[in-house]
Design a protein around this motif. Structure first.
Motif, PDB file in Angstrom:
ATOM      1  N   GLN A 224      18.677 -12.080 -10.102  1.00 12.01           N
ATOM      2  CA  GLN A 224      19.026 -10.682 -10.347  1.00 12.01           C
ATOM      3  C   GLN A 224      19.001  -9.849  -9.074  1.00 12.01           C
ATOM      4  OE1 GLN A 224      16.238 -12.210 -11.292  1.00 12.01           O
ATOM      5  NE2 GLN A 224      14.513 -10.806 -11.640  1.00 12.01           N
ATOM      6  N   TYR A 225      18.256 -10.305  -8.067  1.00 11.00           N
ATOM      7  CA  TYR A 225      18.227  -9.621  -6.774  1.00 11.00           C
ATOM      8  C   TYR A 225      19.218 -10.251  -5.803  1.00 11.00           C
ATOM      9  CZ  TYR A 225      13.803  -7.956  -8.734  1.00 11.00           C
ATOM     10  OH  TYR A 225      12.854  -7.418  -9.553  1.00 11.00           O
ATOM     11  N   TRP A 226      19.322 -11.570  -5.890  1.00 12.22           N
ATOM     12  CA  TRP A 226      20.195 -12.298  -4.959  1.00 12.22           C
ATOM     13  C   TRP A 226      21.631 -11.800  -5.029  1.00 12.22           C
ATOM     14  CZ3 TRP A 226      18.761 -15.235  -1.097  1.00 12.22           C
ATOM     15  CH2 TRP A 226      19.711 -16.051  -0.473  1.00 12.22           C
ATOM     16  N   LYS A 227      22.096 -11.493  -6.225  1.00 13.49           N
ATOM     17  CA  LYS A 227      23.478 -11.053  -6.390  1.00 13.49           C
ATOM     18  C   LYS A 227      23.717  -9.658  -5.829  1.00 13.49           C
ATOM     19  CE  LYS A 227      22.832  -9.288 -11.123  1.00 13.49           C
ATOM     20  NZ  LYS A 227      23.207  -9.485 -12.543  1.00 13.49           N
ATOM     21  N   LYS A 228      22.645  -8.938  -5.511  1.00 13.35           N
ATOM     22  CA  LYS A 228      22.785  -7.588  -4.973  1.00 13.35           C
ATOM     23  C   LYS A 228      22.725  -7.544  -3.448  1.00 13.35           C
ATOM     24  CE  LYS A 228      20.853  -5.214  -9.025  1.00 13.35           C
ATOM     25  NZ  LYS A 228      19.819  -4.267  -9.495  1.00 13.35           N
ATOM     26  N   ARG A 229      22.599  -8.698  -2.816  1.00 10.98           N
ATOM     27  CA  ARG A 229      22.538  -8.722  -1.356  1.00 10.98           C
ATOM     28  C   ARG A 229      23.800  -8.109  -0.756  1.00 10.98           C
ATOM     29  NH1 ARG A 229      23.060 -14.002  -0.036  1.00 10.98           N
ATOM     30  NH2 ARG A 229      22.188 -13.848   2.069  1.00 10.98           N
ATOM     31  N   SER A 230      23.667  -7.520   0.422  1.00 16.70           N
ATOM     32  CA  SER A 230      24.816  -6.971   1.142  1.00 16.70           C
ATOM     33  C   SER A 230      24.914  -7.642   2.497  1.00 16.70           C
ATOM     34  CB  SER A 230      24.679  -5.453   1.302  1.00 16.70           C
ATOM     35  OG  SER A 230      23.510  -5.118   2.032  1.00 16.70           O
ATOM     36  N   PHE A 231      26.081  -7.517   3.123  1.00 11.30           N
ATOM     37  CA  PHE A 231      26.370  -8.269   4.340  1.00 11.30           C
ATOM     38  C   PHE A 231      26.889  -7.333   5.423  1.00 11.30           C
ATOM     39  CE2 PHE A 231      26.805 -10.846   0.582  1.00 11.30           C
ATOM     40  CZ  PHE A 231      25.971 -11.913   0.878  1.00 11.30           C
ATOM     41  N   PRO A 232      26.093  -7.132   6.456  1.00  8.08           N
ATOM     42  CA  PRO A 232      26.476  -6.173   7.501  1.00  8.08           C
ATOM     43  C   PRO A 232      27.481  -6.744   8.479  1.00  8.08           C
ATOM     44  CG  PRO A 232      24.413  -7.210   8.097  1.00  8.08           C
ATOM     45  CD  PRO A 232      24.782  -7.746   6.734  1.00  8.08           C
ATOM     46  N   HIS A 233      28.020  -5.860   9.300  1.00  7.44           N
ATOM     47  CA  HIS A 233      28.798  -6.297  10.451  1.00  7.44           C
ATOM     48  C   HIS A 233      27.835  -6.861  11.492  1.00  7.44           C
ATOM     49  CE1 HIS A 233      32.528  -4.568   8.991  1.00  7.44           C
ATOM     50  NE2 HIS A 233      31.854  -3.478   8.650  1.00  7.44           N
ATOM     51  N   SER A 234      28.345  -7.644  12.393  1.00  7.53           N
ATOM     52  CA  SER A 234      27.510  -8.261  13.421  1.00  7.53           C
ATOM     53  C   SER A 234      26.794  -7.209  14.252  1.00  7.53           C
ATOM     54  CB  SER A 234      28.363  -9.143  14.330  1.00  7.53           C
ATOM     55  OG  SER A 234      28.954 -10.193  13.607  1.00  7.53           O
ATOM     56  N   TYR A 235      25.604  -7.583  14.705  1.00  9.79           N
ATOM     57  CA  TYR A 235      24.810  -6.680  15.539  1.00  9.79           C
ATOM     58  C   TYR A 235      25.218  -6.788  17.002  1.00  9.79           C
ATOM     59  CZ  TYR A 235      20.934  -5.241  18.499  1.00  9.79           C
ATOM     60  OH  TYR A 235      20.191  -4.656  19.503  1.00  9.79           O
ATOM     61  N   PHE A 236      25.528  -5.640  17.588  1.00  8.89           N
ATOM     62  CA  PHE A 236      25.741  -5.526  19.032  1.00  8.89           C
ATOM     63  C   PHE A 236      24.948  -4.318  19.509  1.00  8.89           C
ATOM     64  CE2 PHE A 236      29.652  -7.588  17.516  1.00  8.89           C
ATOM     65  CZ  PHE A 236      29.661  -8.717  18.322  1.00  8.89           C
ATOM     66  N   PRO A 237      24.065  -4.481  20.486  1.00  8.94           N
ATOM     67  CA  PRO A 237      23.181  -3.381  20.888  1.00  8.94           C
ATOM     68  C   PRO A 237      23.915  -2.147  21.377  1.00  8.94           C
ATOM     69  CG  PRO A 237      23.079  -5.202  22.463  1.00  8.94           C
ATOM     70  CD  PRO A 237      23.807  -5.707  21.272  1.00  8.94           C
TER      71      PRO A 237
END
Length: 254
Positions: A224-237
């Motif tokens: 029930q939590y796994w399906k709510k994960r989100s996916f960011p853009h790659s990190y660049f400082p």
């Protein structure tokens, strides 16, 4: 360390980098393939509030803001140790982030027995089979890099993990009690004489789901939590887009 041992450290580190990225909670799916997802994916979460949010600035300054320029998120200090992990973090979002970062930097990803011990202390009881699955992944990883399936870190090689930045979100409908923490990290091999290997594995990404339970943050993979994960853009400082996406650089408290 001899050249053969140096090469062994580099090859082992490279193999680990390829195989272990995202494996802890990703079921073997590489986190790198998950980054750059668009907002059309389900489960888009809201950024978790932290004490390190940048202060409002003028439009020009906002447009130029990057994770490198923004104020760093200072991790909480642990109050103790349990089963090889730092413990004692607060209930708030910074406590969740601190739990994730300390765990990831301390996790014995190449020692199946120690990893099982650590996981047993931090995995939610609501995630049955998770500890066994991850201990099995460590053993598989050892075999894939030419080590016996069970054992410790190869003699003469020390690995260090350093988290550079995090992107934390509170999952919708959980009132801040379940937090997803993405981490950008580097992993280094150190030779027997204490000198670093010249070819570290850098800019890797992985995420953890943490649930506040029994007075501590626990790792979980409940559906029930796994399906709510989100996916960011790659990190660049130095990227404004990374700052807008919620990436924050971290540092340990003095």
């Amino acid at each position: 360390m001899s050249n053969s041992k140096t090469n062994k450290a580099r090859l082992t580190l490279a193999a680990i980098g390829v195989l272990v990225v995202g494996a802890l909670v990703g079921g073997g799916v590489m986190a790198a393939t998950l980054l750059g997802g668009d907002d059309s994916k389900p489960g888009k979460a809201s950024p978790a509030p932290t004490t390190a949010e940048p202060s409002p600035t003028s439009g020009g300054q906002q447009a130029a803001m990057t994770p490198e320029k923004a104020r760093k998120l200072v991790l909480e200090k642990p109050t103790g140790q349990k089963e090889g992990l730092s413990v004692g973090f607060s209930k708030g979002p910074v406590g969740a982030i601190s739990t994730a970062v300390y765990f990831w930097e301390e996790y014995a990803f190449l020692d199946d027995q120690k990893a099982r011990q650590q996981l047993g202390a931090i995995v939610s009881p609501d995630a049955p089979g998770y500890v066994d699955d991850q201990a099995s992944e460590v053993r598989k990883l050892r075999e894939q890099v030419g080590l016996p399936p069970s054992g410790g870190t190869p003699a003469g090689i020390t690995f260090t993990t350093s988290v550079n930045a995090v992107r934390a979100t509170s999952l919708a409908g959980t009132d801040g009690k379940v937090v997803q923490v993405w981490m950008n990290y580097d992993r280094y091999a150190t030779k027997a004489d204490g000198s670093p290997d010249g070819d570290p594995f850098k800019d890797q990404d992985s995420d953890l789901l943490l649930k506040w339970q029994d007075g501590a943050w626990k790792i979980t993979n409940e559906p029930q939590y796994w399906k709510k994960r989100s996916f960011p853009h790659s990190y660049f400082p130095d990227a404004h887009a990374s700052w807008l996406d919620g990436w924050q650089q971290v540092r340990h408290a003095d």
